[in-house]
Write an enzyme that holds these catalytic residues in place. Structure first.
Site, mmCIF file in Angstrom:
data_model
loop_
_atom_site.group_PDB
_atom_site.id
_atom_site.type_symbol
_atom_site.label_atom_id
_atom_site.label_comp_id
_atom_site.label_asym_id
_atom_site.label_seq_id
_atom_site.Cartn_x
_atom_site.Cartn_y
_atom_site.Cartn_z
ATOM 1 N N PRO A 132 0.795 -1.236 0.000
ATOM 2 C CA PRO A 132 0.000 0.000 0.000
ATOM 3 C C PRO A 132 0.825 1.284 0.000
ATOM 4 O O PRO A 132 0.445 2.262 -0.635
ATOM 5 C CB PRO A 132 -0.835 -0.124 1.282
ATOM 6 C CG PRO A 132 -0.985 -1.597 1.469
ATOM 7 C CD PRO A 132 0.309 -2.188 1.015
ATOM 8 N N GLU A 379 3.776 -2.809 -14.379
ATOM 9 C CA GLU A 379 5.147 -3.302 -14.532
ATOM 10 C C GLU A 379 6.163 -2.157 -14.600
ATOM 11 O O GLU A 379 7.178 -2.239 -15.269
ATOM 12 C CB GLU A 379 5.263 -4.195 -15.776
ATOM 13 C CG GLU A 379 5.502 -5.646 -15.432
ATOM 14 C CD GLU A 379 4.222 -6.307 -14.937
ATOM 15 O OE1 GLU A 379 3.731 -5.907 -13.861
ATOM 16 O OE2 GLU A 379 3.716 -7.209 -15.596
#
Length: 401
Positions: A132, A379
């Site tokens: 997070p 990515e």
């Protein structure tokens, strides 16, 4: 379109595989993708079809029941699938990253245990790096594994797992200080664990919870989740490669494959956007003629097609470099950066060509317009790619003064 994004030098087998995938996309994905996407429905029938085609074992060696194909073949298949619906390509991508990491870094026991069932599609893979508060700073991982006899106890919260609910195997990157004294560089004290679980949401095994799907702007259908570990016990033989402290390098190797995949997805979405734009431009009339005959629209189509071609060429180059066994982080970074940026631009131009209708959910371009932004961050963001590219260029062009 038939004349764009062609790849020279393919074998007969590669061409046959791509033809089969292209037919599947045209018949089984494109006709239902928008409806499923609007309902945020997992494409189970499509996934079952891909399983029957053997695509979950595309890059897994033949000795483990796979097709033993190259990264290039895989990337070209992903390009075709993303052209139909990008979410489906995401379902395959995370599976292949885990399979690739097992093939490259797993112990023989791990390969024997997982790869045959992954090739058959009976085990679906997911991988987890992000947290997070992490973003692009992988060194800031706080999830931790502590040795306890012949097991490790994992605690922490992970974020942005593609296939988090539907997967049955997750490669999880955590800190593991055991054997790594204080002051060890963060990337040398990380370990990848192979975590087996039941598909679904809630507590999927003792100490492991998948809370539920994250509601997203786009990239729907595929389940994106959190992963919470609270006293999760994993046997020592599920450390990828059997040795702690190598997780960062294993994950980065897998991410290079993932970046080629994201580039391929960008190529596929851009191709579909061009197809929609050029078709609509020939159907829509203004001032007494199809808008395709207006110079302004022809300029857009020319720019879009050129970007599709350029992105495809860079993606193919990055895949072939990896297949050759050479380092390809520069090429993968360039391909991912260019393809995702060009995808966004081609989709927006197709959206503009559609005019007001592009804003309607009745038109496919509306879905693509919401999907393309994910490729800008998946990515590794554009900024991360630029850092990788810049550093590698300075290595290659070091000034000798």
């Amino acid at each position: 379109m038939a004349r764009l994004a062609q790849t020279a030098g393919l074998t007969d087998i590669q061409q046959e595989i791509l033809s089969t995938v292209r037919d599947f996309v045209d018949k089984e994905i494109i006709p239902v993708a928008t409806e499923l996407e609007h309902r945020d429905e997992y494409p189970q029938a499509i996934v079952d079809g891909l399983k029957e085609l053997g695509l979950f074992g595309l890059m897994i060696p033949e000795e483990y029941g796979g097709l033993g194909e190259s990264l290039l073949t895989y990337a070209l298949c992903v390009e075709e699938i993303a052209r139909g619906w990008m979410s489906v390509s995401g379902i395959i991508n995370t599976h292949f990253i885990v399979a690739y990491m097992l093939k490259q870094h797993g112990t023989q026991e791990q390969k024997d245990h997982f790869l045959p069932r992954m090739a058959a599609g009976d085990i679906r893979g997911a991988f987890s790096m992000s947290e997070p508060a992490l973003g692009s700073d992988v060194s800031a991982i706080t999830s931790k594994a502590v040795k306890d006899g012949e097991e490790y106890v994992l605690n922490g919260q992970k974020m942005w797992l593609t296939n988090g609910g539907t997967s049955s195997l997750v490669a999880v990157l955590v800190r593991s200080d055991e054997g790594h004294p204080e002051g060890t560089a963060p990337h040398k004290s990380m370990t990848t664990f192979l975590v087996e679980k039941e598909p679904g949401f809630g507590e999927v095994r003792p100490g492991l919870t998948i809370p539920g799907k994250i509601d997203k702007m786009g990239y729907k259908g595929v389940d994106t989740t959190e992963l919470i570990m609270d006293g999760l016990r994993i046997p020592a033989n599920r450390v990828l490669g059997g040795v702690t402290g190598r997780g960062f390098y294993q994950m980065m190797d897998g991410v290079e494959v993932g970046r080629v995949n994201v580039a391929a997805r960008g190529c596929g979405v851009a191709q579909r956007a061009f197809e929609l734009g050029v078709q609509y431009a020939q159907q829509r009339h203004t001032f007494g003629k199809p808008i395709a005959q207006h110079q302004a629209i022809q300029f857009k189509l020319a720019e879009m097609a050129t970007k599709v071609e350029a992105a495809h060429a860079m993606m193919v180059n990055a895949a072939r470099k990896k297949d050759s066994g050479e380092r390809n982080d520069l090429e993968a970074g360039m391909a991912k950066y260019l393809a995702s940026e060009y995808c966004k631009e081609v989709v927006e131009d197709a959206f503009r060509i559609h005019g007001g209708y592009g804003f309607s959910k009745e038109y496919e371009i509306e879905r693509l317009y919401r999907e393309a932004p994910m490729l800008l961050i998946g990515e590794g963001t554009a900024e991360i790619q630029k850092m990788i590219i810049g550093r590698r260029l300075l290595e290659e062009y070091r000034f000798q003064g």
